[in-house]
Structures are given as C-alpha cells and as structure tokens.
Design an enzyme around this catalytic site. Structure first.
Site, short mmCIF file in Angstrom:
data_model
loop_
_atom_site.label_atom_id
_atom_site.label_comp_id
_atom_site.label_asym_id
_atom_site.label_seq_id
_atom_site.Cartn_x
_atom_site.Cartn_y
_atom_site.Cartn_z
N TYR A 175 9.14 1.79 -17.99
CA TYR A 175 7.79 2.22 -17.59
C TYR A 175 7.00 2.45 -18.88
CZ TYR A 175 9.20 3.24 -12.75
OH TYR A 175 9.63 3.14 -11.45
N ASP B 92 -0.44 12.33 -9.58
CA ASP B 92 -0.36 11.50 -10.80
C ASP B 92 -1.61 10.63 -10.96
OD1 ASP B 92 0.35 9.91 -8.64
OD2 ASP B 92 1.79 8.73 -9.77
N1 NAD Z 1 3.98 12.72 -7.79
C1 NAD Z 1 4.92 11.78 -7.93
O1 NAD Z 1 5.99 12.03 -8.45
C2 NAD Z 1 4.65 10.41 -7.39
C3 NAD Z 1 5.72 9.50 -7.26
C4 NAD Z 1 5.45 8.23 -6.71
C5 NAD Z 1 4.14 7.91 -6.32
N2 NAD Z 1 3.14 8.83 -6.50
C6 NAD Z 1 1.74 8.57 -6.09
O2 NAD Z 1 1.62 8.61 -4.67
C7 NAD Z 1 0.42 7.92 -4.31
C8 NAD Z 1 0.70 6.97 -3.15
O3 NAD Z 1 1.55 5.91 -3.61
P1 NAD Z 1 2.06 4.76 -2.65
O4 NAD Z 1 3.11 4.02 -3.38
O5 NAD Z 1 2.37 5.30 -1.31
O6 NAD Z 1 0.76 3.83 -2.55
P2 NAD Z 1 0.47 2.73 -1.42
O7 NAD Z 1 -0.52 1.79 -2.02
O8 NAD Z 1 1.74 2.21 -0.85
O9 NAD Z 1 -0.26 3.58 -0.26
C9 NAD Z 1 -1.53 4.13 -0.38
C10 NAD Z 1 -2.16 4.13 0.99
O10 NAD Z 1 -3.36 4.91 0.93
C11 NAD Z 1 -4.25 4.32 1.86
N3 NAD Z 1 -5.59 4.82 1.63
C12 NAD Z 1 -6.49 4.46 0.68
N4 NAD Z 1 -7.62 5.18 0.81
C13 NAD Z 1 -7.43 6.03 1.86
C14 NAD Z 1 -8.23 7.03 2.50
N5 NAD Z 1 -9.46 7.31 2.07
N6 NAD Z 1 -7.68 7.71 3.54
C15 NAD Z 1 -6.43 7.43 3.97
N7 NAD Z 1 -5.65 6.49 3.42
C16 NAD Z 1 -6.13 5.81 2.38
C17 NAD Z 1 -4.08 2.83 1.64
O11 NAD Z 1 -4.59 2.08 2.72
C18 NAD Z 1 -2.56 2.73 1.48
O12 NAD Z 1 -1.92 2.46 2.72
C19 NAD Z 1 -0.03 7.22 -5.60
O13 NAD Z 1 -1.04 7.99 -6.21
C20 NAD Z 1 1.20 7.22 -6.46
O14 NAD Z 1 0.89 7.11 -7.83
C21 NAD Z 1 3.38 10.06 -7.03
#
Ligand code: NAD
Length: 374
Positions: free
Chosen positions: A93, A269
């Site tokens: 990463y 994040d």
């Molecule tokens: N904190 C951590 O340790 C950690 C770990 C992994 C991922 N994450 C974060 O989690 C978040 C989600 O990741 P993911 O892999 O599920 O992404 P993803 O792209 O699979 O899913 C995101 C979803 O959000 C939806 N979306 C967009 N705008 C929206 C709105 N206004 N209302 C409702 N839904 C909406 C999209 O349609 C999509 O289905 C990211 O920010 C990622 O960086 C954080």
C-alpha cells in the site's frame, strides 16, 4: 526471483505481506523467499513457520538489499527511505497522492513501486482494497454492538434483543463492500438492519443477496435524518472514489439521535460521513458528542491482524506470483489491472493522479514499460 518480506515498523501495524502458505507457493514455483526476522509474529506466524516451508530468515539489511521484489503492507516511512534503491520492485500500500515526502523519496531512489490500492480491474473494482473493506465492515457491526453496552457509555441495549424484547436498529449508510459486510454481521447478531444507498442497481443486488432480510432505502438528506434519529447504531460506509466522504450526517442529526447510540464512521479514512467525526485509534477508539458514542478508527483491520493478513495476502498472492514468474514488465503487459497499480518506474511517476497531486512530471506507463503482451 528473490522475493523479500520486510517487517512493518509503523506503529500499531501487525500485518505481514506474506503468510507461510504463500511463501510455500512461491518456493514451489522455484523462487527464493527471504523473510525479515519476526516479520510475521504480529499475525501469529513465527519465523519457524516460514523456515519450515523453505524460506530463509534474514535481517533488515539483507531483506532490503538482496530482494528483487520486496513485499510490504504499509508504505515505507521516513527511516526506511534510505533503503529504497534503484532496481528494487516494491509492492505494498502506498497512498502516494496523500504523501509528497514519500513520492519524492521513491522518485529520487530510482525504485519501481506498485501500489496495492491502485490495482484496478476493467470493471473498476479494487481487488486489493476490498479485503480490508470486508474486515472493517464486519468489525464495525461488532464495535457497534460492543459500544452499546452501558459501562462503555452506551445505551445499555443488547443489539440482538431476546425473546419478547425487540432487537436494536442498525442503519448502514452506503451499501458497498463495507456496508454489505456490516449488514451481514448485524443481521447475524439479530439486529434490525436498514441500508441507505444511492445506487438503485446496488440496492437490487443487495436485496437479492441478502434475501430481503434488510430494509433498503434510497439515501437522501430527509431519509438519513429520520433513519439516524431512530437508530441504535449508525455505520458510515459511503465512498465516492477519489473524493472526501460527503458529510451526510450533520451536527443537528447527531443532536437528534438517541442518547447512548453509537456512530461507527468507517469512512473516516476519507474524512468521515458525519460533521462530528474525527479519526481515533485502537488504543483510544471512541469519544462522545451530544451523548452519541463516536467510533472512528482509521485503520480498523489493524485490530485483527491474524484475519487481515490472511485476507490481504489471499488477494495479493496471485499478483505476486505473476510478477515473480514473468518479471514486472511482462506481468503488467499481461494484466491491465496490475498495470494500473504501477505508480513509479525507475524514478518516473506513471500514475497521473499522483503526479498531479504533487505537481510533478507524469510519464505514461506505456512509455517506460511495454504494455502489449511479449
Ligand atoms: N476505517 C477503516 O479502517 C476502513 C477500512 C476499509 C475501508 N474503509 C472506508 O470505508 C468506506 C467504504 O468503502 P467500500 O469499500 O465499502 O466502498 P464501496 O465503493 O464498495 O461502497 C461505497 C458505497 O457508497 C455508496 N454511496 C455513495 N454515495 C452515497 C450516498 N450519498 N448515500 C448512500 N450511499 C452512497 C455507493 O453507491 C457505494 O455502494 C471508504 O471510505 C473506505 O475508504 C475504512
């Protein structure tokens, strides 16, 4: 190829980039594997487990100096910059758009760097980020259930209820990988689950794969306001690729939540979905705003390195095998997904968004590596 695995030195990082099972696969294909002493210990892999499959345990100098392909989990940090060198291929990463110092260190060293997070399939999936989203999503439902407990400042509600007593309500904002996995675990705990999504296609898919066991609602400001007010646990799981998370949960909505409810803002994040969210750590994971517990740990998978290491390496190993077997140039020529992972080649930035972020020169990958199969 001689493949090295460096020990992570970033604080609170316990993952390792290759398991003994992965090492055995590589050794079985005729490669040499060097593991830095105790690199796997944080993930419950002793040096002896690697030695048993034929890997060699070496010190930090040897792993960096002798490897042709070096595997890591986290980006190199400042004490590691002097170890970057010409001729080395680094696979880890990197998140370079957010780190100018590292970008310049990579460019100046002449290293070739392939970033897990920018490996991208033709249908725009990010196969080396997905496993960590699965882990974080599942963990978020557990964290929500846990921090509802009274002694931890929560409402004192058992998420699954019992016979004769209603379960708690979990509202997941964003039904992607994090959101789906959060819903699966929340359902498993017996909660009532609602997912707010913006994509109708995604909602149709979720309805099908979750067999109608969750309520799926179109995400809008009004809907978020009423769902959040009713929730015992809110999980922030939105992603807009390449952008900060939208602030969908306002300060007023937080004020309107139940006392002792929990907000798990997994999207922290990317800045988080709530106006009141700020990053926290595993050693101090929560804080309170208007009586609402905020859990905003930015590296959630770090809490469960045994699982996270296996999930990550299950996804990275096929790419490692391809680079080892063909060399990087031919491996990227054969696989466009891997080609999109290449950020820096011999001191030149080959990923446009990284060059743009730091106002540095960009060189298209095809100008430095042949991209048609050789
Ligand atoms: N904190 C951590 O340790 C950690 C770990 C992994 C991922 N994450 C974060 O989690 C978040 C989600 O990741 P993911 O892999 O599920 O992404 P993803 O792209 O699979 O899913 C995101 C979803 O959000 C939806 N979306 C967009 N705008 C929206 C709105 N206004 N209302 C409702 N839904 C909406 C999209 O349609 C999509 O289905 C990211 O920010 C990622 O960086 C954080």
């Amino acid at each position: 190829m001689r493949i090295g695995v460096a020990k992570e030195i970033k604080s609170d990082e316990y993952r390792v980039a290759l398991t003994p099972a992965g090492a055995l696969e590589l050794i079985g294909r005729g490669h040499e594997v060097l593991i830095e002493a105790s690199a796997g210990v944080g993930s419950a892999f002793e040096d002896a487990a690697y030695e048993a499959v034929g890997a060699r345990i070496v010190d930090v100098d040897e792993v960096w100096e002798r490897s042709e392909l070096l595997l890591k989990v986290k980006e190199p940090i400042a004490p590691e910059y002097p170890r970057l060198r010409d001729g080395l291929v680094l696979f880890t990463y990197l998140h370079l758009a957010a780190d100018e110092g590292l970008t310049r260190a990579l460019v100046e060293s002449g290293v070739t760097a392939v970033a897990y997070e920018t490996v991208e399939t033709d249908d725009r999936r990010l196969p080396l980020l997905a496993p960590m989203s699965e882990v974080a999503g599942r963990l978020s439902a557990q964290a929500g259930a846990y921090f509802l407990e009274k002694p931890l400042g929560g409402r004192g509600l058992l998420l699954g209820g019992v016979a004769g007593v209603a379960p708690g309500r979990v509202v997941v904002i964003g039904g992607g990988i994090v959101g789906y996995n959060a819903a699966v675990i929340a359902l498993g705990l017996g909660a009532q689950v609602t997912i707010l999504e913006r994509s109708i296609d995604r909602m149709r898919h979720l309805e099908e794969i979750l067999s109608g066991r969750v309520t799926l609602l179109m995400s809008s400001t009004l809907q978020i306001e009423s769902s959040v007010a009713d929730a015992d646990v809110v999980i922030g799981a939105v992603l807009i690729p390449g952008a900060l998370a939208p602030k969908l949960v306002t300060r007023d909505m937080i004020r309107g939540m139940k006392q002792g409810a929990v907000l798990c803002d997994v999207a922290i994040d990317q800045g988080g979905v709530a106006e009141t969210s700020r990053p926290t750590t595993h050693s101090d994971p929560v804080y309170f705003v208007d009586g609402v517990t905020h859990y905003c740990v930015a590296n959630m998978p770090g809490a469960v390195p045994v699982t996270s290491t296996k999930a990550l390496t299950n996804a990275t190993l096929p790419y490692v095998e391809a680079i080892a077997q063909h060399g990087l140039a031919e491996a990227v020529a054969r696989d466009r997904s891997l080609a999109r992972g290449v950020n820096v080649v011999d001191g030149r930035i080959t990923y446009a968004a990284v060059a743009e972020a730091h106002d540095l020169d960009f060189v298209p990958l095809e100008d430095v590596l042949p991209l048609s199969p050789v």
